[in-house]
Design a protein around this motif. Structure first.
Motif, mmCIF file in Angstrom:
data_model
loop_
_atom_site.group_PDB
_atom_site.id
_atom_site.type_symbol
_atom_site.label_atom_id
_atom_site.label_comp_id
_atom_site.label_asym_id
_atom_site.label_seq_id
_atom_site.Cartn_x
_atom_site.Cartn_y
_atom_site.Cartn_z
ATOM 1 N N ASN A 125 -7.350 5.048 7.419
ATOM 2 C CA ASN A 125 -8.239 4.418 6.437
ATOM 3 C C ASN A 125 -7.531 3.297 5.685
ATOM 4 O OD1 ASN A 125 -10.314 6.167 7.127
ATOM 5 N ND2 ASN A 125 -9.839 7.609 5.485
ATOM 6 N N THR A 126 -6.256 3.517 5.355
ATOM 7 C CA THR A 126 -5.476 2.486 4.664
ATOM 8 C C THR A 126 -5.326 1.256 5.547
ATOM 9 O OG1 THR A 126 -4.293 4.118 3.340
ATOM 10 C CG2 THR A 126 -3.232 1.971 3.613
ATOM 11 N N ASP A 186 2.102 12.693 4.726
ATOM 12 C CA ASP A 186 0.910 11.992 4.261
ATOM 13 C C ASP A 186 -0.163 12.241 5.318
ATOM 14 O OD1 ASP A 186 2.347 10.996 2.123
ATOM 15 O OD2 ASP A 186 2.627 9.010 2.986
ATOM 16 N N ASP A 187 -1.380 12.262 4.918
ATOM 17 C CA ASP A 187 -2.491 12.544 5.821
ATOM 18 C C ASP A 187 -2.668 11.402 6.823
ATOM 19 O OD1 ASP A 187 -4.828 13.547 6.934
ATOM 20 O OD2 ASP A 187 -6.078 12.840 5.290
ATOM 21 N N GLU A 188 -2.658 11.737 8.128
ATOM 22 C CA GLU A 188 -2.799 10.707 9.164
ATOM 23 C C GLU A 188 -4.132 9.972 9.044
ATOM 24 O OE1 GLU A 188 -2.752 10.373 13.986
ATOM 25 O OE2 GLU A 188 -1.580 11.968 13.061
ATOM 26 N N GLU A 189 -5.180 10.689 8.650
ATOM 27 C CA GLU A 189 -6.474 10.040 8.455
ATOM 28 C C GLU A 189 -6.395 9.030 7.312
ATOM 29 O OE1 GLU A 189 -11.052 11.190 7.274
ATOM 30 O OE2 GLU A 189 -9.841 12.673 8.334
ATOM 31 N N THR A 190 -5.639 9.364 6.270
ATOM 32 C CA THR A 190 -5.443 8.425 5.159
ATOM 33 C C THR A 190 -4.753 7.163 5.650
ATOM 34 O OG1 THR A 190 -5.347 10.205 3.538
ATOM 35 C CG2 THR A 190 -4.343 8.112 2.902
ATOM 36 N N TRP A 218 0.842 -1.193 0.000
ATOM 37 C CA TRP A 218 0.000 0.000 0.000
ATOM 38 C C TRP A 218 0.879 1.246 0.000
ATOM 39 C CZ3 TRP A 218 -5.463 -0.115 0.405
ATOM 40 C CH2 TRP A 218 -6.005 -1.395 0.557
ATOM 41 N N MET A 219 0.389 2.296 -0.625
ATOM 42 C CA MET A 219 1.014 3.624 -0.648
ATOM 43 C C MET A 219 2.406 3.608 -1.272
ATOM 44 S SD MET A 219 -0.497 5.117 2.951
ATOM 45 C CE MET A 219 -0.280 6.851 2.559
ATOM 46 N N TRP A 273 4.701 4.611 4.428
ATOM 47 C CA TRP A 273 4.088 5.844 4.924
ATOM 48 C C TRP A 273 5.154 6.859 5.291
ATOM 49 C CZ3 TRP A 273 3.186 8.900 9.356
ATOM 50 C CH2 TRP A 273 2.107 9.777 9.214
ATOM 51 N N ASP A 300 -8.562 -0.689 5.499
ATOM 52 C CA ASP A 300 -8.716 -1.383 4.215
ATOM 53 C C ASP A 300 -7.767 -2.572 4.105
ATOM 54 O OD1 ASP A 300 -10.642 0.492 3.530
ATOM 55 O OD2 ASP A 300 -9.297 1.645 2.228
ATOM 56 N N GLU A 342 -2.825 -2.176 -4.086
ATOM 57 C CA GLU A 342 -4.057 -1.908 -3.332
ATOM 58 C C GLU A 342 -5.314 -2.401 -4.023
ATOM 59 O OE1 GLU A 342 -2.516 1.416 -4.198
ATOM 60 O OE2 GLU A 342 -1.456 1.833 -2.352
#
Length: 138
Positions: free
Chosen positions: A72-73, A65-69, A23-24, A61, A76, A48
């Motif tokens: 969510n990642t 990068d957005d902590e909320e992202t 991911w990411m 990470w 998922d 992903e």
């Protein structure tokens, strides 16, 4: 010179024939880590969009990068992780561009019901942090 377990990717807890989802991904990731995981498992990493159960997960990470992202990642990624396989966050080491604080990662992990272990050195530029669900004791 003997290589460390992380240089061989064994420390991640992946095994031959495991499907590991990544991911990411971005062009700054460690190709050596990716290559060693693929050599260990004998399989290509899946992205992903892979829509079946997987045996392990790595998340690249970086700070910024957005902590909320990240939260969510993690949700998922955990949803497709079969049989409580290993889940790792890889982040640049302190002093490198994108280095993230372990407290930020712990906060994101806690927000989705997970714990983050202490960072371990994965290679010269990246640390690896293993995640586990509360109460799983992995």
């Amino acid at each position: 010179m003997k290589e460390t377990a992380f240089q061989e990717a064994e420390e991640f807890g992946f095994h031959t024939a495991d499907i590991v989802q990544e991911w990411m991904w971005d062009d700054d990731v460690s190709e050596a880590i990716r290559r060693n995981i693929q050599r260990l498992t004998g399989e290509d990493l899946v992205d992903e969009d892979f829509d079946s159960s997987v045996d392990g997960v790595i998340v690249w990470w970086r700070d910024g990068d957005d902590e909320e992202t990240l939260g969510n990642t993690l949700v998922d990624a955990y949803s497709v992780l079969g049989d409580d396989g290993p889940m790792w966050i890889l982040t640049p080491k302190p002093g490198r561009k994108g280095a993230a604080s372990s407290s930020t990662i712990q906060a994101a992990a806690n927000s989705v019901g997970m714990n983050a272990a202490m960072p371990l050195t994965a290679d010269d530029d990246w640390n690896a942090i293993r995640l586990s669900s509360f109460g799983k004791g992995r």
